[in-house]
Design an enzyme around this catalytic site. Sequence first.
Site: not given
Ligand code: NDP
Length: 483
Positions: A16, A43-44, A49, A52, A100, A179, A183, A200, A206, A471
Amino acid sequence: MSEFDYDLFVIGGGSGGVRAARVAAGEAGAKVALAEEDRYGGTCVIRGCVPKKLMVFASGYAGVTEEAASFGWNIEPGAFDWPAFQQRLHAELDRLEGVYRKLLAGSGVTAYDARARLRDPHTVELSTGETVTAKHILIATGGRPVRPDMPNAHLGIVSDDIFDLEKLPETILIVGGGYIACEFACILNGLGVKVTQYYRGAQILRGFDEEARGLIAESMCENGIDLHTGTNIVEMHRVADLGENGSDGMGAPVEDVQFGGAATTDTPGGGPIRVKATNGAVNDFDMVLFATGRRPNTDDMGLGELGVALGRNGQIEVDEYSQTGVPSIFAIGDVTDRVNLTPVAIREGMAFVETVFHGNPTPVDHALIPSAVFTQPEFGTVGLSEEAAREQEPVEIYCTSFRPMQTAFAGKPDRVLMKLVVSRQTRKVLGCHIVAPAAGEMIQMAGIAVKMGATKEDFDRTVAVHPTMAEEIVTMRKPTRTA
Ligand code: NDP
């Protein structure tokens, strides 16, 4: 002569920040500087990204020889060479960082390899000791992974660390269901690591469409990931730090302890980690990966002192033009915790330049953003899940699940899911969800139609491309159900 050193000072050299700096300097002719304390690309490019996705590709070759045999090829399976891949991976990241830097220099942006802190609404202090002033300041410092707040959480790694591992572990516990957790569970499983995943909640991913989440979770289990939902870590210890008194140090007799594979003692960080879960299981893992969310990088930037409002997660609060309550200070990307995706940060950067340097106030459009989760199978999605759409209005659901030609021919059980969520009143497609190989590529195309407001009948009028998986998205005639 301007009273400031620069028209724009950008803090953060990720996707960005670099885009905004480059466009403001190159297209709008502004005098621009940018500070980055770490590596350009953010990060990307450096720890998200790009590496990954290269690991997704690497892991995708795992079943190829077996599948190729069904198509008449006689290829012997080989072993995955992590150091060889890693060397190429880092060479590619170095190349991209260079690109970059070059793009910035080519646009006339002055780059400072330094950490920046705000002194007042127009002044930035750099870790080099320099102080510079700017008419506008754009904060694009991104976010970082966070570990849960629990004893010994430091024993676990986070996603940033994966690309630098000296060797892959034999066993890993991945905590989280978002995510990043899903992944990396799929990537590492494909690369031959024995993966256990604790989430959890009741179902991974979710917020996404429930049928899609269900199929991905089932496929992950079929592929060998030991996924436990409704499960979290209660305690974790380095095995080497536990006493030799006949117990596992976690309240369970040692004969109850199941050992998760052949844990080695020379893994990064000093040997296996013993984990007690909420379901009572005690297991040893070579490594624990916390994929438990990310936090915006706003610490120690002088924001509070200037009255820039921060939200609960530490994110910078901005309006639809990415402007903070301090008029000269703007913020884009993950540091604002709106939609944390690279292309969104880039859009926000472009809209900022349009608003501030072209006098054309441009709000950022966060509606109907297509995205992909690079699990195996891959997930492409745009718009509302069935559950969210049902809350909003009456809908028709068109859904199909089938075994795609290529893997079915090879005798594999893999399934594909295609789903449309359609408004009964307007006939518009409110959501499109695809679980399939290359679903990310497919959803980019479907996203155009959905963003244009295509109706189910527009999809129906489109002739199928045959024989493809995609399709099916234009051949689902009868609703599976209404809701
Ligand atoms: P997310 O917020 O998607 O997921 C975090 C996960 O950790 C959730 O399942 C959450 O549970 C769990 N969690 C949080 N706190 C705790 C805890 N104390 N104990 C146990 N579990 C916990 O974050 P990510 O780090 O996976 O990704 C961050 C962001 O990065 C994403 O939202 C996305 O926007 C971006 N991203 C996009 C990608 C793509 O486009 N392919 C790839 C990677 C990242 P709960 O659901 O219960 O809150």
